[in-house]
Write a protein that holds these residues in place. Structure first.
Motif, mmCIF file in Angstrom:
data_model
loop_
_atom_site.group_PDB
_atom_site.id
_atom_site.type_symbol
_atom_site.label_atom_id
_atom_site.label_comp_id
_atom_site.label_asym_id
_atom_site.label_seq_id
_atom_site.Cartn_x
_atom_site.Cartn_y
_atom_site.Cartn_z
ATOM 1 N N ALA A 22 -11.082 -0.782 -4.532
ATOM 2 C CA ALA A 22 -11.700 0.348 -4.379
ATOM 3 C C ALA A 22 -11.155 1.162 -5.979
ATOM 4 N N GLN A 23 -10.559 0.842 -6.819
ATOM 5 C CA GLN A 23 -10.032 1.126 -7.862
ATOM 6 C C GLN A 23 -10.868 0.730 -9.151
ATOM 7 N N GLY A 137 -8.899 11.358 -8.064
ATOM 8 C CA GLY A 137 -10.458 11.194 -7.375
ATOM 9 C C GLY A 137 -11.405 11.069 -8.470
ATOM 10 N N TRP A 139 -13.376 10.642 -4.963
ATOM 11 C CA TRP A 139 -13.400 9.445 -4.084
ATOM 12 C C TRP A 139 -14.846 9.512 -3.427
ATOM 13 N N ASP A 140 -15.300 8.264 -3.037
ATOM 14 C CA ASP A 140 -16.568 8.143 -2.138
ATOM 15 C C ASP A 140 -16.437 7.426 -0.999
ATOM 16 N N ASP A 143 -14.276 3.938 -1.057
ATOM 17 C CA ASP A 143 -12.978 4.045 -0.944
ATOM 18 C C ASP A 143 -12.273 4.406 0.253
ATOM 19 N N THR A 144 -13.308 5.073 1.018
ATOM 20 C CA THR A 144 -12.491 5.459 2.479
ATOM 21 C C THR A 144 -12.739 4.050 3.253
#
Length: 178
Positions: A22-23, A137, A139-140, A143-144
């Motif tokens: 996610a990063q 952030g 975030w989208d 990422d969740t």
């Protein structure tokens, strides 16, 4: 014992790998922190004006600029757009072949501030981060999903470990005799 250890190790590695994926959603602002360090002004706004340093201190942006000729620039509070209404703009005169320091109060919006520098030929944006968090952030949904997957795999590994310890009788607790 060996298959259980391998299964637990695989689950732990999988749960640690999900947040790393996610990063990878980094955005390029075009302005690197390394560009604004040292004695040289390496960020060129246009053919005559260069940005030497930019930082946020006590509610205002401090810019150091260098121009090879007398130049009038307009600095605009980019964070003011988030609040709506009138946006602060100031004109500054840069002297020839010297560093000029520009100070201007700015609006903080979602942990970031920014200004635009208008030379008459170029409009240049300077984003600045005001607060550094461990995990920043924005975030989208991806990422969740990655965080939920990592948390689910970690929880499943703990439940599996406790279940296997109970089934095989390797409970680490003290046996009560009374």
């Amino acid at each position: 014992m060996r298959p259980t250890f391998l299964l637990i190790t695989a689950l732990v590695v999988a749960s640690l790998a999900a947040p790393v994926a996610a990063q990878e959603n980094a955005t390029d602002t075009g302005l690197e922190a390394e560009d604004l360090t040292g004695d040289e002004c390496t960020v060129h706004i246009d053919q005559h004006v260069s940005l030497c340093s930019a930082e946020y201190r006590d509610g205002e942006v401090v810019l150091e600029l260098r121009s090879d000729r007398p130049e009038t620039i307009t600095v605009t509070d980019a964070g003011g757009i988030m609040n709506g209404g009138e946006i602060l703009r100031k004109d500054y005169v840069l002297r020839s072949d010297r560093r000029s320091t520009v100070r201007m109060p700015v609006t903080k919006a979602n942990g970031f501030v920014g200004v635009t520098i208008d030379t008459g030929r170029t409009l240049y944006g300077v984003p600045l981060e005001t607060s550094s968090t461990l995990i920043g952030g924005p975030w989208d949904y991806a990422d969740t999903q990655a965080a939920a997957l990592g948390g689910g795999i970690g929880s499943a590994a703990v439940v599996l470990l406790l279940t296997l310890r109970t089934i095989y009788g390797r409970e680490g607790g003290i046996e009560r005799v009374a």
